[in-house]
Write an enzyme that holds these catalytic residues in place. Structure first.
Site, PDB file in Angstrom:
ATOM      1  N   LYS A 280      -3.605  98.948  38.509  1.00  0.00           N
ATOM      2  CA  LYS A 280      -4.426  97.953  37.664  1.00  0.00           C
ATOM      3  C   LYS A 280      -5.463  99.082  36.693  1.00  0.00           C
ATOM      4  CE  LYS A 280      -4.415  93.922  40.631  1.00  0.00           C
ATOM      5  NZ  LYS A 280      -3.604  93.197  40.096  1.00  0.00           N
TER       6      LYS A 280
ATOM      7  N   HIS B  86      -0.480  98.319  44.831  1.00  0.00           N
ATOM      8  CA  HIS B  86      -0.391  98.043  43.489  1.00  0.00           C
ATOM      9  C   HIS B  86      -1.889  97.625  42.828  1.00  0.00           C
ATOM     10  CE1 HIS B  86      -0.835  93.583  44.734  1.00  0.00           C
ATOM     11  NE2 HIS B  86      -1.258  93.523  43.509  1.00  0.00           N
TER      12      HIS B  86
ATOM     13  N   LYS C 127      -7.222  82.619  50.146  1.00  0.00           N
ATOM     14  CA  LYS C 127      -6.258  81.852  49.487  1.00  0.00           C
ATOM     15  C   LYS C 127      -6.913  80.467  49.189  1.00  0.00           C
ATOM     16  CE  LYS C 127      -2.550  84.565  49.867  1.00  0.00           C
ATOM     17  NZ  LYS C 127      -2.225  85.224  48.792  1.00  0.00           N
TER      18      LYS C 127
ATOM     19  N   HIS D 107      -5.740  96.645  49.530  1.00  0.00           N
ATOM     20  CA  HIS D 107      -6.704  96.603  47.966  1.00  0.00           C
ATOM     21  C   HIS D 107      -7.998  96.533  48.176  1.00  0.00           C
ATOM     22  CE1 HIS D 107      -2.497  95.664  47.556  1.00  0.00           C
ATOM     23  NE2 HIS D 107      -2.579  94.216  47.821  1.00  0.00           N
TER      24      HIS D 107
HETATM   25  C1  BG6 Z   1      -0.283  91.019  47.793  1.00  0.00           C
HETATM   26  C2  BG6 Z   1      -0.584  90.451  48.891  1.00  0.00           C
HETATM   27  O1  BG6 Z   1      -0.253  92.528  48.227  1.00  0.00           O
HETATM   28  O2  BG6 Z   1      -1.404  91.102  46.641  1.00  0.00           O
HETATM   29  C3  BG6 Z   1      -0.701  89.015  48.292  1.00  0.00           C
HETATM   30  O3  BG6 Z   1       0.351  90.277  49.808  1.00  0.00           O
HETATM   31  C4  BG6 Z   1      -1.796  88.672  47.222  1.00  0.00           C
HETATM   32  O4  BG6 Z   1      -1.004  87.949  49.226  1.00  0.00           O
HETATM   33  C5  BG6 Z   1      -1.509  89.861  46.255  1.00  0.00           C
HETATM   34  O5  BG6 Z   1      -1.745  87.245  46.822  1.00  0.00           O
HETATM   35  C6  BG6 Z   1      -2.683  89.927  45.259  1.00  0.00           C
HETATM   36  O6  BG6 Z   1      -2.267  90.669  44.172  1.00  0.00           O
HETATM   37  P1  BG6 Z   1      -3.157  90.272  42.719  1.00  0.00           P
HETATM   38  O7  BG6 Z   1      -2.581  91.560  41.982  1.00  0.00           O
HETATM   39  O8  BG6 Z   1      -2.568  88.923  42.080  1.00  0.00           O
HETATM   40  O9  BG6 Z   1      -4.661  90.408  42.892  1.00  0.00           O
END
Ligand code: BG6
Length: 509
Positions: free
Chosen positions: A202, A198, A360, A260
């Site tokens: 962005k 995802h 976190k 990511h």
């Molecule tokens: C997810 C993780 O893929 O991405 C989560 O499993 C994390 O743990 C999240 O919080 C972060 O996404 P974003 O878009 O909030 O940076």
């Protein structure tokens, strides 16, 4: 939308008629992100009347009640009761039109009759095209794929398409990712597979590529002659919340790095693709992630730091430590923070470390890339009071406060020579109207339109796991995890990782 926007010759302006199956229809992803994204696409006139949305899950619910459940959730979210997503008040007429094309198939993912019911549904909707969005628990990915294949649902009759969207996590290490890829590729072609990350939905992430290749000046200094190192940070203030049982066997590295953070790294480090098409972009990404130096286990230990948050009081709020979270072992050694140093062995980047960190319960929510340039030579300042020249940074702010800025040095006005750090900055909100969005709009539209540019190819995924595998292997024999208090930016070991290279983390927030 996407890199090949709707004005592109290759892309339709409205998504073609398609039956979009959402498998795992009662899960969080569907109600929090996918359905709001579909609503937003429809608000923007991109869905067209040929889209049929079909929830698939084991619970019994009527078509009308399923649509009503989604509506209630989106309304609740828009009224601010649910803190995620990009919703705005529902337009009743728009929702009525969309809801008339929402239906539901009750079925078990392991039961063949579910697949014949889906085949019936495609006949009823008469779209010919179908997308199967696997928003299920990961253990179902290969089982569903096998059954989609054996039921004939992946055959593409008369020029119609059949596509499969797979959510993260795609495997939990190199071996499992390879075996999931092999399983998928037995029953479908790479062209039918849309592996989601995802982060690629962005705007700020897509913009890295577009800005790099649309502004002539960047290429001039985008290499190891001028760049000293790169820092990529994804800091979150939330803890693991209700996801303890998932997180316990996942940890920060698997959860964030091969997917990511490596996507961000690839956007910064890849060579210019010949075009913004799926093959060219994904080919360059696979090359650069494949060029990450495979550390030995010893090197992996020396170049990584694992952290775990402990209880703390922030303001007047007391925050539980990771080991006190629900479904987490009292002696857990799962990392909630990780910092790594990786090297890219190619001509452009040799000698330039990429420092990655994510965690976190850090001090602020901030995803950013800081590109640190080599400092100017000191000679002219030798006879002044200035002891050292701070390096320049290009900071790319992914979220929140989306934007970009250069940190430069300037003379503070006055009779003496004093240097001050200043920021040349651009904020998205000053230039663009940003409509509410979940980040999934582009990805869903691109899948319906058949553009795989923003999706992960098999080799991208495997190269990512290959690069993190030495850390996983080394840690499996050494479970050392350093503690940090909730609200701090990771353990002190993360600072040491840079200090011993004569560097420091750019401050976040
Ligand atoms: C997810 C993780 O893929 O991405 C989560 O499993 C994390 O743990 C999240 O919080 C972060 O996404 P974003 O878009 O909030 O940076």
């Amino acid at each position: 939308m996407g890199l090949l926007h709707s004005k592109s010759k290759q892309k339709p302006e409205v998504a073609p008629p398609t039956t979009l199956f959402l498998l795992g229809a009662h899960g969080d992803l569907v109600k929090r992100l996918l359905m709001p994204a579909l609503y937003n696409l429809s608000r923007d006139g991109l869905l067209g009347s040929g889209i049929h949305i079909v929830g698939v899950d084991h619970n019994a619910i009527s078509d009308i009640d399923f649509a009503k459940k989604l509506e209630d959730f989106i309304r609740q979210e828009a009224s601010g009761k649910v803190a995620e997503g990009g919703a705005e008040p529902l337009d009743p007429e728009l929702w009525r039109q969309l809801a008339s094309r929402i239906s539901y198939v009750q079925g078990d993912f392991l039961d063949d009759s579910t697949y014949s019911d889906m085949a019936e549904k495609i006949k009823d909707t008469n779209t010919g095209n179908a997308v199967f969005y696997l928003a299920t628990a990961p253990r179902f990915f290969s089982e569903v794929a096998k059954r989609l294949g054996s039921s004939g649902l992946l055959e593409e009759p008369d020029g119609y398409f059949r596509r499969v969207v797979i959510e993260k996590p795609f495997g939990s290490d190199l071996r499992s990712a390879e075996s999931l890829n092999a399983c998928l590729l037995k029953v479908m072609t790479e062209k039918q597979i849309y592996r989601i990350d995802h982060y690629l939905g962005k705007e700020t992430v897509q913009n890295i590529l577009v800005s790099r290749f649309s502004n002539g000046l960047f290429e001039a200094f985008w290499n190891n002659h001028y760049i000293d190192h790169v820092q990529i940070t994804a800091a979150e203030t939330v803890g693991v919340e209700t996801r303890g049982s998932f997180y316990e066997h996942t940890g920060a590295l698997r959860d964030m790095v091969p997917n990511h953070l490596f996507q961000l790294l690839a956007m910064i480090a890849m060579e210019p693709p010949a075009a913004f098409g799926a093959d060219a972009v994904r080919g360059e990404k696979a090359k650069v992630i494949g060029a990450i130096r495979p550390w030995s286990e010893e090197e992996a230990l020396a170049n990584s730091v694992r952290g775990q948050y402990t209880e703390s009081t922030i303001g007047d709020k007391s925050i539980a430590g990771y080991r006190e979270e629900p479904n987490v072992a009292a002696d857990s050694t799962t990392e909630t923070f990780v910092a790594l140093k990786v090297m890219i062995d190619n001509w452009r980047w040799v000698g330039v470390p990429f420092y990655l960190r994510t965690g976190k319960r850090m001090s602020v929510r901030d995803t950013e890339i800081a590109i640190c340039f080599k400092p100017a030579p000191y000679a002219q300042f030798r006879d002044t009071d200035i002891e050292r020249l701070k390096p320049n940074y290009l900071k790319i702010q992914i979220q929140p406060n989306e934007g970009m800025g250069f940190d430069l040095l300037a003379k503070r006005p006055g009779p003496t020579l004093e240097l001050e750090s200043i920021r040349l900055g651009f904020a998205y909100k000053d230039f663009f109207e940003m409509l509410p969005s979940t980040g999934y709009e582009t990805l869903i539209f691109d899948c319906l339109a058949g553009d795989q540019t923003l999706f992960q190819r098999a080799d991208n995924i495997e190269n990512g796991w290959r690069a993190v595998q030495p850390f996983l292997d080394a840690w499996s024999k050494n479970s050392n995890v350093e503690l940090y208090k909730a609200g701090e930016d990771g353990p002190s070991g993360a600072d040491d990782l840079l200090t011993r290279d004569g560097r420091e983390w750019h401050s976040i927030g």
